[in-house]
Design an enzyme around this catalytic site. Structure first.
Site, PDB file in Angstrom:
ATOM      1  N   ASP A 166       0.559  10.074 -63.461  1.00 18.02           N
ATOM      2  CA  ASP A 166       1.760   9.217 -62.932  1.00 18.02           C
ATOM      3  C   ASP A 166       2.338   9.472 -61.407  1.00 18.02           C
ATOM      4  OD1 ASP A 166       3.495   8.652 -64.801  1.00 18.02           O
ATOM      5  OD2 ASP A 166       4.570  10.774 -65.424  1.00 18.02           O
ATOM      6  N   ASP A 214      15.799  26.523 -48.440  1.00 20.64           N
ATOM      7  CA  ASP A 214      13.660  26.069 -47.850  1.00 20.64           C
ATOM      8  C   ASP A 214      13.650  24.475 -47.382  1.00 20.64           C
ATOM      9  OD1 ASP A 214      12.634  28.211 -48.090  1.00 20.64           O
ATOM     10  OD2 ASP A 214      12.247  28.509 -50.218  1.00 20.64           O
ATOM     11  N   GLY A 215      15.206  23.875 -48.117  1.00 19.41           N
ATOM     12  CA  GLY A 215      14.649  22.352 -47.665  1.00 19.41           C
ATOM     13  C   GLY A 215      15.405  22.538 -46.670  1.00 19.41           C
ATOM     14  N   ARG A 250      -5.580   7.981 -62.857  1.00 22.28           N
ATOM     15  CA  ARG A 250      -5.531   7.409 -63.412  1.00 22.28           C
ATOM     16  C   ARG A 250      -3.975   8.311 -64.408  1.00 22.28           C
ATOM     17  NH1 ARG A 250      -8.910   4.912 -64.920  1.00 22.28           N
ATOM     18  NH2 ARG A 250      -9.191   2.231 -64.571  1.00 22.28           N
ATOM     19  N   ASN A 270       5.136  21.893 -47.029  1.00 23.44           N
ATOM     20  CA  ASN A 270       4.672  21.982 -48.552  1.00 23.44           C
ATOM     21  C   ASN A 270       4.094  21.059 -49.428  1.00 23.44           C
ATOM     22  OD1 ASN A 270       7.002  23.961 -48.669  1.00 23.44           O
ATOM     23  ND2 ASN A 270       8.310  22.410 -49.959  1.00 23.44           N
ATOM     24  N   GLU A 271       4.165  19.885 -49.148  1.00 18.44           N
ATOM     25  CA  GLU A 271       2.745  18.912 -49.807  1.00 18.44           C
ATOM     26  C   GLU A 271       3.085  17.450 -49.504  1.00 18.44           C
ATOM     27  OE1 GLU A 271       6.588  18.674 -51.484  1.00 18.44           O
ATOM     28  OE2 GLU A 271       6.039  19.231 -52.381  1.00 18.44           O
ATOM     29  N   HIS A 276      13.213  20.381 -43.045  1.00 15.77           N
ATOM     30  CA  HIS A 276      14.373  19.300 -41.923  1.00 15.77           C
ATOM     31  C   HIS A 276      13.971  20.861 -40.408  1.00 15.77           C
ATOM     32  CE1 HIS A 276      16.605  17.634 -44.835  1.00 15.77           C
ATOM     33  NE2 HIS A 276      16.180  16.617 -44.507  1.00 15.77           N
ATOM     34  N   ALA A 325       0.718  14.573 -64.591  1.00 11.75           N
ATOM     35  CA  ALA A 325       0.144  13.583 -65.712  1.00 11.75           C
ATOM     36  C   ALA A 325      -0.327  12.502 -66.102  1.00 11.75           C
ATOM     37  CB  ALA A 325       2.248  12.679 -66.388  1.00 11.75           C
TER      38      ALA A 325
END
Ligand code: NAP
Length: 264
Positions: free
Chosen positions: A150, A45-46, A148, A122-123, A50, A185
């Protein structure tokens, strides 16, 4: 018909790439590295990410298909053993096109720099280079919350099985033109409050992230890491463009989900 083959770069994928190229040329298809009608991605998938970014400026003219040389992927369903069959399909059969939604990200700056527009398969993730991310999250022009924590992850339906899933986001069927906002988080106490659940936005709703302080941001678009300074806003919405997959046989999404995460 013009084709292009892109490889992950390992020996197995390179060998298979040469084989696919030679088979397709035997069928009198033309290898073309800038204006292909079909792009065959060989790897995982990587590698497919590309391939998508390499041809993101001609999505309306290009169809994609993926061969996996490792495990079954979400964008790569053909095995190396099936390559002859795939080549015959490409050369002989008019293929069906299946479209998946994409995410449009527009970054604007408060120092007069020109805005940057990106497309993600993806995102997009947003973090600060140092310290917690503090951002106002606006939905459809209204302040929703001050986040607030990560970071934030805004994913496409087909990206919902990637980073989004690791954040506890829902898996979304790619026939739904939507984007998902998931928290990384978040800080939640008596002073700071966020919704705490992933949100799904429809096509006509825009999500705008606005910095509360002037810090540098690390913004990812799929596998690409970009540093942005003097950010005024990050606008996310379902893109008008879509990715087009060349489909030669059924490849049910939920079957892929089951085979990837539960059992085959
Ligand atoms: P990578 O860190 O080398 O690999 C990330 C993993 O995500 C690979 O196993 C890749 O599959 C898989 N993947 C990619 N797209 C997917 C999808 N739509 N559904 C399910 N799995 C998917 O990074 P990369 O290969 O350059 O890929 C970038 C992607 O990595 C990002 O878009 C992000 O979604 C993902 N990522 C995930 C996490 C996490 O889950 N905690 C953290 C960082 C990044 P293959 O092995 O088939 O290539």
């Amino acid at each position: 018909m013009k084709f292009f083959v892109i490889s992950r770069g390992d020996d197995t994928s390179n060998k298979l790439t040469r084989k696919i190229k030679s088979y397709l040329e035997d069928f009198n298809l033309e290898f073309h590295d800038t204006e292909p009608d079909i792009v065959i991605s060989v790897g995982g998938d990587g590698t497919f990410l590309h391939a998508f970014h390499h041809f993101k400026d001609r999505l309306a003219e290009t169809a994609f298909v993926g061969v996996h040389t490792g495990h079954l992927g979400f964008y790569t369903d053909w095995t190396p053993e099936e390559v002859e069959k795939l080549v015959i399909h490409i050369a002989r059969t008019p293929f069906q096109i299946v479209k998946y939604p994409l995410l449009e990200v527009t970054v604007r700056y408060n120092d007069g720099s020109k805005e940057n527009r990106y497309l993600a398969l993806n995102e997009c993730t947003v973090r600060t280079v140092e310290g917690s991310l503090v951002m106002d999250v606006e939905i459809k022009g209204e302040l929703f919350e001050t986040f607030r924590g990560d970071g934030l992850c805004i994913s496409t339906p087909s990206g919902s099985t990637a980073y989004n899933k690791a954040l506890g986001g829902a898996i979304i069927h790619p026939s739904l033109p939507t984007l998902q906002l998931a928290e990384m988080a978040s800080i939640n106490n008596r002073v700071y409050r966020t919704i705490g659940s992933p949100l799904l936005l429809p096509q006509h709703h825009t999500c705008m992230l606005k910095p509360v302080n002037d810090v540098d941001y690390q913004i990812t678009i799929d596998h690409l890491f970009l540093l942005h300074k003097h950010v005024k806003s990050i606008q996310c919405r379902v893109a008008e463009e879509e990715i087009r997959f060349a489909r030669f046989r059924p490849f049910p999404f939920w079957k892929r989900v089951k085979e990837s995460f539960i059992s085959d």
